[in-house]
Structures are given as structure tokens and as C-alpha cells.
Design a protein around this motif. Structure first.
Motif, PDB file in Angstrom:
ATOM      1  N   PRO A 135       0.820  -1.228   0.000  1.00 28.41           N
ATOM      2  CA  PRO A 135       0.000   0.000   0.000  1.00 28.41           C
ATOM      3  C   PRO A 135       0.849   1.271   0.000  1.00 28.41           C
ATOM      4  CG  PRO A 135      -0.874  -1.589   1.567  1.00 28.41           C
ATOM      5  CD  PRO A 135       0.457  -2.124   1.118  1.00 28.41           C
ATOM      6  N   VAL A 136       1.996   1.239   0.668  1.00 32.83           N
ATOM      7  CA  VAL A 136       2.896   2.395   0.681  1.00 32.83           C
ATOM      8  C   VAL A 136       3.504   2.597  -0.703  1.00 32.83           C
ATOM      9  CG1 VAL A 136       5.005   3.379   1.681  1.00 32.83           C
ATOM     10  CG2 VAL A 136       3.396   2.130   3.136  1.00 32.83           C
ATOM     11  N   GLN A 137       3.876   1.491  -1.360  1.00 34.51           N
ATOM     12  CA  GLN A 137       4.405   1.580  -2.728  1.00 34.51           C
ATOM     13  C   GLN A 137       3.361   2.201  -3.657  1.00 34.51           C
ATOM     14  OE1 GLN A 137       6.347  -1.908  -4.429  1.00 34.51           O
ATOM     15  NE2 GLN A 137       6.716  -2.728  -2.385  1.00 34.51           N
ATOM     16  N   GLU A 138       2.110   1.804  -3.497  1.00 31.02           N
ATOM     17  CA  GLU A 138       1.041   2.317  -4.360  1.00 31.02           C
ATOM     18  C   GLU A 138       0.868   3.828  -4.188  1.00 31.02           C
ATOM     19  OE1 GLU A 138      -2.423   0.064  -3.430  1.00 31.02           O
ATOM     20  OE2 GLU A 138      -1.756  -1.741  -4.476  1.00 31.02           O
ATOM     21  N   GLY A 174     -16.766   9.110 -12.752  1.00 34.92           N
ATOM     22  CA  GLY A 174     -16.483  10.357 -12.061  1.00 34.92           C
ATOM     23  C   GLY A 174     -15.007  10.572 -11.807  1.00 34.92           C
ATOM     24  N   ASP A 175     -14.191  10.162 -12.771  1.00 32.89           N
ATOM     25  CA  ASP A 175     -12.733  10.299 -12.706  1.00 32.89           C
ATOM     26  C   ASP A 175     -12.106   9.482 -11.573  1.00 32.89           C
ATOM     27  OD1 ASP A 175     -12.902  11.956 -14.833  1.00 32.89           O
ATOM     28  OD2 ASP A 175     -12.515  13.810 -13.744  1.00 32.89           O
ATOM     29  N   LYS A 176     -12.833   8.483 -11.076  1.00 30.38           N
ATOM     30  CA  LYS A 176     -12.290   7.655  -9.994  1.00 30.38           C
ATOM     31  C   LYS A 176     -11.668   6.364 -10.503  1.00 30.38           C
ATOM     32  CE  LYS A 176     -15.528   9.343  -6.477  1.00 30.38           C
ATOM     33  NZ  LYS A 176     -16.589   8.974  -5.511  1.00 30.38           N
ATOM     34  N   MET A 177     -11.963   5.989 -11.733  1.00 26.86           N
ATOM     35  CA  MET A 177     -11.468   4.728 -12.274  1.00 26.86           C
ATOM     36  C   MET A 177     -10.592   4.966 -13.492  1.00 26.86           C
ATOM     37  SD  MET A 177     -13.561   1.563 -13.971  1.00 26.86           S
ATOM     38  CE  MET A 177     -13.558   2.364 -15.579  1.00 26.86           C
ATOM     39  N   ARG A 178      -9.447   4.332 -13.533  1.00 28.42           N
ATOM     40  CA  ARG A 178      -8.551   4.392 -14.677  1.00 28.42           C
ATOM     41  C   ARG A 178      -8.885   3.226 -15.608  1.00 28.42           C
ATOM     42  NH1 ARG A 178      -5.696   5.346  -9.934  1.00 28.42           N
ATOM     43  NH2 ARG A 178      -4.411   7.233  -9.869  1.00 28.42           N
ATOM     44  N   TYR A 179      -8.870   3.486 -16.919  1.00 26.54           N
ATOM     45  CA  TYR A 179      -9.274   2.447 -17.868  1.00 26.54           C
ATOM     46  C   TYR A 179      -8.396   2.500 -19.117  1.00 26.54           C
ATOM     47  CZ  TYR A 179     -12.341  -0.524 -20.700  1.00 26.54           C
ATOM     48  OH  TYR A 179     -12.838  -1.541 -21.473  1.00 26.54           O
ATOM     49  N   CYS A 180      -7.959   1.334 -19.589  1.00 31.04           N
ATOM     50  CA  CYS A 180      -7.189   1.225 -20.827  1.00 31.04           C
ATOM     51  C   CYS A 180      -8.070   0.576 -21.893  1.00 31.04           C
ATOM     52  CB  CYS A 180      -5.928   0.398 -20.626  1.00 31.04           C
ATOM     53  SG  CYS A 180      -4.990   0.132 -22.166  1.00 31.04           S
ATOM     54  N   SER A 181      -8.379   1.328 -22.946  1.00 34.54           N
ATOM     55  CA  SER A 181      -9.251   0.781 -23.990  1.00 34.54           C
ATOM     56  C   SER A 181      -8.523  -0.211 -24.886  1.00 34.54           C
ATOM     57  CB  SER A 181      -9.844   1.927 -24.830  1.00 34.54           C
ATOM     58  OG  SER A 181      -8.818   2.699 -25.422  1.00 34.54           O
ATOM     59  N   LEU A 183      -6.308  -2.527 -23.713  1.00 36.05           N
ATOM     60  CA  LEU A 183      -6.383  -3.786 -22.969  1.00 36.05           C
ATOM     61  C   LEU A 183      -7.825  -4.155 -22.639  1.00 36.05           C
ATOM     62  CD1 LEU A 183      -3.446  -3.241 -20.418  1.00 36.05           C
ATOM     63  CD2 LEU A 183      -3.400  -4.538 -22.560  1.00 36.05           C
ATOM     64  N   GLY A 184      -8.717  -3.149 -22.680  1.00 39.04           N
ATOM     65  CA  GLY A 184     -10.113  -3.385 -22.338  1.00 39.04           C
ATOM     66  C   GLY A 184     -10.308  -3.727 -20.884  1.00 39.04           C
ATOM     67  N   GLN A 185      -9.587  -3.017 -20.004  1.00 39.08           N
ATOM     68  CA  GLN A 185      -9.701  -3.336 -18.584  1.00 39.08           C
ATOM     69  C   GLN A 185      -9.410  -2.126 -17.705  1.00 39.08           C
ATOM     70  OE1 GLN A 185      -6.524  -6.341 -18.387  1.00 39.08           O
ATOM     71  NE2 GLN A 185      -5.294  -4.900 -17.171  1.00 39.08           N
ATOM     72  N   LYS A 186      -9.920  -2.206 -16.468  1.00 37.06           N
ATOM     73  CA  LYS A 186      -9.608  -1.206 -15.467  1.00 37.06           C
ATOM     74  C   LYS A 186      -8.135  -1.342 -15.084  1.00 37.06           C
ATOM     75  CE  LYS A 186     -14.235  -1.429 -13.382  1.00 37.06           C
ATOM     76  NZ  LYS A 186     -14.979  -1.714 -12.129  1.00 37.06           N
ATOM     77  N   LEU A 187      -7.560  -0.236 -14.630  1.00 37.19           N
ATOM     78  CA  LEU A 187      -6.155  -0.247 -14.232  1.00 37.19           C
ATOM     79  C   LEU A 187      -6.013   0.123 -12.763  1.00 37.19           C
ATOM     80  CD1 LEU A 187      -4.586   1.677 -17.265  1.00 37.19           C
ATOM     81  CD2 LEU A 187      -4.565  -0.795 -16.888  1.00 37.19           C
ATOM     82  N   LYS A 188      -5.313  -0.714 -12.026  1.00 43.48           N
ATOM     83  CA  LYS A 188      -4.936  -0.359 -10.666  1.00 43.48           C
ATOM     84  C   LYS A 188      -3.751   0.607 -10.755  1.00 43.48           C
ATOM     85  CE  LYS A 188      -6.060  -5.000  -8.971  1.00 43.48           C
ATOM     86  NZ  LYS A 188      -5.502  -6.226  -8.339  1.00 43.48           N
ATOM     87  N   VAL A 189      -3.457   1.300  -9.662  1.00 41.66           N
ATOM     88  CA  VAL A 189      -2.305   2.199  -9.646  1.00 41.66           C
ATOM     89  C   VAL A 189      -1.040   1.439 -10.010  1.00 41.66           C
ATOM     90  CG1 VAL A 189      -0.830   3.633  -8.174  1.00 41.66           C
ATOM     91  CG2 VAL A 189      -3.303   3.780  -7.967  1.00 41.66           C
ATOM     92  N   THR A 190      -0.915   0.224  -9.486  1.00 44.11           N
ATOM     93  CA  THR A 190       0.290  -0.569  -9.737  1.00 44.11           C
ATOM     94  C   THR A 190       0.361  -1.103 -11.167  1.00 44.11           C
ATOM     95  OG1 THR A 190      -0.893  -2.463  -8.756  1.00 44.11           O
ATOM     96  CG2 THR A 190       0.654  -1.262  -7.346  1.00 44.11           C
TER      97      THR A 190
END
Length: 204
Positions: A135-138, A174-181, A183-190
Motif C-alpha cells: 500500500p505504501v508503494q502504491e 467520475g474520474d475515480k477509475m482508470r481504464y485502458c481501452s 487492454l479493455g480493462q480497469k487499471l490499478k495504480v500498480t
């Protein structure tokens, strides 16, 4: 009048200044490690950085003009670096089949061996970061990405291939989720990439 981040009176009351000073210390460590690695092979830091870049990036980026922009150096400086590495038989020029006046730069077998070994110079900095809880790395990564993005927007970083500047990257919910079109998937910070081979820069 704006005060320097290296003014101790400011540092003692301003966390942002202490962070800047801390990043400068880390930069010093990078320079020392890179210089030590370079001396092992009779090279200078710029030559080693260019070799590492060539080792890990695709052919269309292995050109003098791209390298100059990547390292924020003049084409003349990069040309001198290429010439020196060629004389040391660490790289070779490969003619462009579409344009006889142009060429790509490729590492020789010896160059690849040196680049692979030299690219480990940052391990001393990697180790304490890897020991941090995930979590600290993230949190650290998320904030560093924001700093890099700001530097890109102000023109201090000329080239970067991060998700946030790519046409495939979007914010949703609402700008809370990162998405790569792509890859077609949500992106975590990591999962946010600092240097993506599929990166296509958004139109400004």
C-alpha cells in the motif's frame, strides 16, 4: 521573493520542500551509481544510458533524433555518443530500407551483454523501495506519476510514454477509475505503466 527549497529555514516548515530535497538526494545517488557502472566499462554515463535505452526499446525509437529528444540532448551530442559507441564496437548502424539516408542504431552482441549488466545499476535504490509495504508503494507511485505528469505538461519532460498521456487511457466513474481501452480493462495504480511499448500520445 520565492525562497529556495534548499533554504533550511524553508525546509524545516515546508514538507513539499523536504520532499524536493529528498528527491534531489536520490538523484545524486542515481548519478553516483550510474557513474560507477560506466567506469567499469570505460564509458561515460550518457553512453551507458543510451545503450540501456537501445537494449529495451523497439527499433523505431533507435534513431538519433528520437534519442536526442528522449535524453533532452542535442542531435550533435547524440551523434558523438553514437560515433564513440560504434568505434568501441558496442553498436552498429542499420540502414533504413525505406530511406537510404536514414538509419537505426542496434547493439552488437557485446553491446547487449554490457547493456544488460549495466541496466542493473539502480538495484541499490530498488531494494529499499521493494521492502516497503505494497500500500505504501502504491501511494508513492501514484504521487510520483502525478509529479511526472505535471512536469510533462509544463514541458520539462519532453518525451514520456506513461498511460496518462496515451490515447487509450481514460478516466471513468467520475474520474475515480482508470481504464485502458487497448487492454479493455480497469487499471490499478500498480498497473499504470511508466514506459509502454504500445503508447500513442494524445493530441494536445
Amino acid at each position: 521573493m520565492e525562497e529556495s527549497d534548499f533554504n533550511l529555514n524553508k525546509q524545516n516548515i515546508d514538507s513539499a520542500s523536504r520532499i524536493v530535497a529528498s528527491m534531489e538526494r536520490i538523484t545524486q545517488a542515481f548519478r553516483v551509481l550510474l557513474w560507477q557502472e560506466s567506469k567499469m566499462y570505460g564509458l561515460n554515463p550518457t553512453q551507458v544510458q543510451v545503450m540501456i535505452f537501445l537494449h529495451y526499446h523497439q527499433p523505431d525509437m533507435r534513431r538519433v533524433s528520437y534519442l536526442a529528444a528522449e535524453f533532452n540532448l542535442t542531435k550533435a551530442t547524440i551523434s558523438d555518443t553514437v560515433k564513440s559507441l560504434e568505434q568501441k564496437k558496442l553498436i552498429k548502424k542499420v540502414s533504413d530500407t525505406d530511406d537510404s539516408r536514414s538509419y537505426q542504431i542496434a547493439l552488437t552482441a557485446k553491446g547487449k551483454r554490457i547493456a544488460a549488466k549495466a541496466s542493473l545499476f539502480s538495484s541499490a535504490i530498488y531494494q529499499p523501495i521493494k521492502m516497503m509495504p505494497l500500500p505504501v508503494q502504491e501511494i508513492l507511485l501514484d504521487n510520483l506519476l502525478s509529479v511526472i505528469e505535471h512536469l510533462r505538461n509544463t514541458g520539462l519532460v519532453s518525451i514520456q510514454r506513461m498511460c496518462t498521456s496515451c490515447i487509450y487511457y481514460h478516466l471513468a466513474e467520475g474520474d475515480k477509475m482508470r481504464y485502458c481501452s487497448l487492454l479493455g480493462q480497469k487499471l490499478k495504480v500498480t498497473e499504470i505503466r511508466i514506459d509502454c511499448p504500445e503508447h500513442l500520445t494524445k493530441a494536445e
